[in-house]
Design a protein around this motif. Structure first.
Motif, short mmCIF file in Angstrom:
data_model
loop_
_atom_site.label_atom_id
_atom_site.label_comp_id
_atom_site.label_asym_id
_atom_site.label_seq_id
_atom_site.Cartn_x
_atom_site.Cartn_y
_atom_site.Cartn_z
N TYR A 57 42.92 75.45 37.16
CA TYR A 57 43.98 76.43 36.96
C TYR A 57 44.52 76.90 38.31
CZ TYR A 57 41.51 76.69 32.48
OH TYR A 57 40.89 76.38 31.30
N LYS A 58 45.80 77.16 38.36
CA LYS A 58 46.43 77.61 39.60
C LYS A 58 46.46 79.13 39.73
CE LYS A 58 47.16 73.34 40.46
NZ LYS A 58 46.21 72.65 41.37
N GLY A 59 46.14 79.81 38.65
CA GLY A 59 46.15 81.26 38.69
C GLY A 59 45.93 81.83 37.30
N MET A 60 46.01 83.15 37.18
CA MET A 60 45.72 83.82 35.92
C MET A 60 46.68 83.42 34.80
SD MET A 60 45.66 87.93 35.17
CE MET A 60 47.45 88.04 35.24
N ILE A 61 47.97 83.42 35.09
CA ILE A 61 48.96 83.10 34.06
C ILE A 61 48.84 81.63 33.64
CG2 ILE A 61 51.44 82.93 33.56
CD1 ILE A 61 51.85 85.32 35.39
N ASP A 62 48.66 80.76 34.64
CA ASP A 62 48.49 79.34 34.35
C ASP A 62 47.27 79.10 33.47
OD1 ASP A 62 49.04 76.47 34.79
OD2 ASP A 62 47.19 76.50 35.96
N ALA A 63 46.17 79.80 33.78
CA ALA A 63 44.95 79.66 32.97
C ALA A 63 45.19 80.12 31.53
CB ALA A 63 43.82 80.48 33.60
N GLY A 64 45.85 81.25 31.38
CA GLY A 64 46.12 81.77 30.05
C GLY A 64 46.95 80.81 29.21
N PHE A 65 48.02 80.26 29.82
CA PHE A 65 48.87 79.31 29.10
C PHE A 65 48.12 78.05 28.72
CE2 PHE A 65 52.78 81.51 30.78
CZ PHE A 65 53.35 81.74 29.54
N LYS A 66 47.33 77.50 29.66
CA LYS A 66 46.62 76.25 29.40
C LYS A 66 45.54 76.42 28.33
CE LYS A 66 47.44 73.88 33.80
NZ LYS A 66 46.84 73.38 35.06
N ILE A 67 44.82 77.52 28.39
CA ILE A 67 43.78 77.76 27.37
C ILE A 67 44.43 77.90 26.00
CG2 ILE A 67 42.01 79.36 26.56
CD1 ILE A 67 41.50 80.07 29.53
N TYR A 68 45.53 78.64 25.94
CA TYR A 68 46.21 78.84 24.66
C TYR A 68 46.81 77.53 24.14
CZ TYR A 68 49.50 80.58 21.19
OH TYR A 68 50.20 80.79 20.02
N ARG A 69 47.39 76.74 25.05
CA ARG A 69 48.00 75.47 24.64
C ARG A 69 46.96 74.50 24.11
NH1 ARG A 69 50.65 73.30 29.46
NH2 ARG A 69 48.64 72.31 29.88
N ASN A 70 45.80 74.47 24.74
CA ASN A 70 44.76 73.51 24.34
C ASN A 70 43.96 73.95 23.12
OD1 ASN A 70 45.43 71.80 26.48
ND2 ASN A 70 43.98 72.80 27.88
N GLU A 71 43.74 75.27 22.98
CA GLU A 71 42.83 75.73 21.93
C GLU A 71 43.40 76.82 21.04
OE1 GLU A 71 38.68 76.26 23.26
OE2 GLU A 71 39.44 75.81 25.26
N GLY A 72 44.56 77.33 21.39
CA GLY A 72 45.13 78.42 20.61
C GLY A 72 44.41 79.73 20.89
N VAL A 73 44.61 80.71 20.01
CA VAL A 73 44.00 82.03 20.18
C VAL A 73 42.46 81.97 20.23
CG1 VAL A 73 43.71 84.32 19.13
CG2 VAL A 73 45.97 83.23 19.17
N PRO A 74 41.80 81.13 19.40
CA PRO A 74 40.33 81.08 19.46
C PRO A 74 39.79 80.75 20.85
CG PRO A 74 41.08 79.99 17.47
CD PRO A 74 42.31 80.29 18.28
N GLY A 75 40.55 79.97 21.64
CA GLY A 75 40.11 79.63 22.98
C GLY A 75 40.05 80.84 23.90
N LEU A 76 40.87 81.84 23.62
CA LEU A 76 40.89 83.07 24.42
C LEU A 76 39.82 84.06 23.98
CD1 LEU A 76 44.77 83.56 24.57
CD2 LEU A 76 43.28 82.87 26.47
N TYR A 77 39.13 83.71 22.88
CA TYR A 77 38.07 84.59 22.38
C TYR A 77 36.72 83.87 22.34
CZ TYR A 77 41.18 88.42 21.30
OH TYR A 77 42.06 89.47 21.42
N ARG A 78 36.55 82.90 23.25
CA ARG A 78 35.27 82.20 23.34
C ARG A 78 34.16 83.19 23.70
NH1 ARG A 78 34.63 76.91 25.02
NH2 ARG A 78 36.41 75.51 24.73
N GLY A 79 33.08 83.17 22.95
CA GLY A 79 31.93 84.03 23.25
C GLY A 79 32.13 85.48 22.86
#
Length: 320
Positions: A57-79
Motif C-alpha cells: 500500500y502507498k498510504g492510508m487511503i490507498d490501503a482502504g480502497f484496495k482492501i475494500y476492492r478485494n474483500e468488500g466491507v468484511p475485509g475492513l472488519y477482519r478480527g
C-alpha cells in the motif's frame, strides 16, 4: 474539581460522584459503538505497519480502497469480534483509572499527576487482559494480505490456509490453535513487553495531555463555549501528541505480535534496516487519524456518560 470563572461548576466528575449502575453498562455500549464505527482504521493501520516499505500500500487511503476492492466491507472488519473483547478489558481499564485517581485525590496529588499515574496503571491492567485477544485479532487482520517483496510470507508466519469462504469463527479458531501448537499458552503473550512499553506511556501521557489541553483551552475560551466540546477537542489534541511520541513503539509491538520476531531489539533492528528515519513516520497518518477519531469519540461518550450517571446532588453543578 470546581471552576468558578463563570459560576461554580464541576470540571472533572470524580468516581465517587457517579452511580456505577448507570455508568458501567452505558460505558460498555459507548465503547462498542465507537469500536464498530472506527475499527476499519485499526485494520488499515495494522496492515500499513507490517508491510515491507510501501510494497503493498502507498498510504492510508490507498490501503482502504484496495482492501475494500478485494474483500468488500468484511475485509475492513477482519478480527473485529475477537477484538471486541476489549470492551471487557475497557471496564477494568476505566475502573482502574478512576480508582487510582480517587486514591491519589485522597493523597492530595495534583490533577496532572493523578491523570499520568492513573492512566499508566489503567493501561497495565488493560493490556494484561487484552494482549492474547490482540495477538489473534492482528493475525486475522493481515491474513491473506498480499506478500511483501523480499519478505515472502512474513505477513502470515503461522501458515494459516486462508479461504474467503471460511467463517470468521473458523479463522479465529485456526489462528488460536496454531499459536498454541507452536508456542503454547505463552504465544498469546507474544509482544506483551512491547505492548506495555507502547501503551502504558501512551495512556499515561494521553490522560495527562488531555487535562493539560483542557485546562489551557478553558483559560482562553469564552464562558459560553461548551465544556464537553472543549473536552472532546482536548482529547483529540492529546491523541495527536501521544501518537507522534509513541509511534515507533507501536510499530515494533505490531511486528513482534504478527511477524513473530524474537525480541524488541530484532524488531527495531529490522525496522531500522528497512526504513531508517522513516520508521518514525511509518503508518503515522493512519494512526493519527485513528487516534484523533478514537480520542474525540471516546471522550464524547465517556464525558457524556459521566454526566448522565452523576448522582442527583451534583446535577446542578454539571456544565455541558
Amino acid at each position: 474539581m470546581m471552576d468558578s470563572s463563570s459560576g461554580a461548576f464541576i470540571r472533572t466528575i470524580e468516581w465517587d460522584m457517579m452511580d456505577k449502575r448507570k455508568f458501567f453498562p452505558l460505558s460498555m455500549l459507548s465503547s462498542f459503538s465507537v469500536r464498530c464505527a472506527l475499527f476499519p482504521l485499526t485494520v488499515i493501520k495494522t496492515q500499513l505497519q507490517v508491510q515491507y516499505k510501501n510494497d503493498v500500500y502507498k498510504g492510508m487511503i490507498d490501503a482502504g480502497f484496495k482492501i475494500y476492492r478485494n474483500e468488500g466491507v468484511p475485509g475492513l472488519y477482519r478480527g473485529f469480534w475477537i477484538s471486541s473483547v476489549q470492551i471487557v478489558s475497557g471496564v477494568f481499564y476505566i475502573s482502574t483509572y478512576e480508582g487510582v485517581r480517587h486514591v491519589l485525590t485522597q493523597q492530595g496529588s495534583s490533577q496532572r499527576t493523578k491523570s499520568l499515574v492513573a492512566g499508566g496503571c489503567a493501561s497495565l491492567v488493560g493490556q494484561t487482559i487484552i494482549v492474547p485477544f490482540d495477538v489473534i485479532s492482528q493475525h486475522a487482520m493481515v491474513l491473506g494480505m498480499s506478500g511483501a517483496a523480499g519478505k515472502g510470507s512474513s505477513v502470515n508466519p503461522l501458515g494459516i490456509n486462508f479461504d474467503k469462504s471460511n467463517s470468521r469463527l473458523r479463522i479465529t479458531v485456526d489462528i488460536a490453535r496454531e499459536i498454541v501448537r507452536r508456542d503454547g499458552f505463552k504465544g498469546f503473550y507474544r509482544g506483551y513487553t512491547a505492548s506495555l512499553m507502547a501503551y502504558v506511556p501512551n495512556s499515561a501521557l494521553w490522560w495527562a495531555f488531555y487535562h493539560l489541553y483542557q485546562d489551557e483551552m478553558l483559560r482562553v475560551c469564552p464562558p459560553w463555549v461548551s465544556l464537553l466540546f472543549v473536552q472532546c477537542v482536548a482529547g483529540s489534541l492529546g491523541g495527536f501528541t501521544t501518537t507522534v511520541i509513541t509511534n515507533p513503539l507501536d510499530i515494533v509491538r505490531a511486528r513482534l505480535q504478527v511477524q513473530r520476531l524474537d525480541s524488541m531489539r530484532v524488531a527495531f533492528s529490522e525496522l531500522w534496516h528497512e526504513e531508517h528515519f522513516h520508521m518514525f513516520f511509518k503508518g503515522l497518518t493512519a494512526r493519527l487519524v485513528q487516534s484523533a477519531a478514537f480520542s474525540f469519540s471516546i471522550i464524547l461518550g465517556y464525558e457524556t456518560i459521566k454526566r448522565v450517571s452523576v448522582n442527583e446532588q451534583y446535577k446542578h453543578l454539571i456544565k455541558w
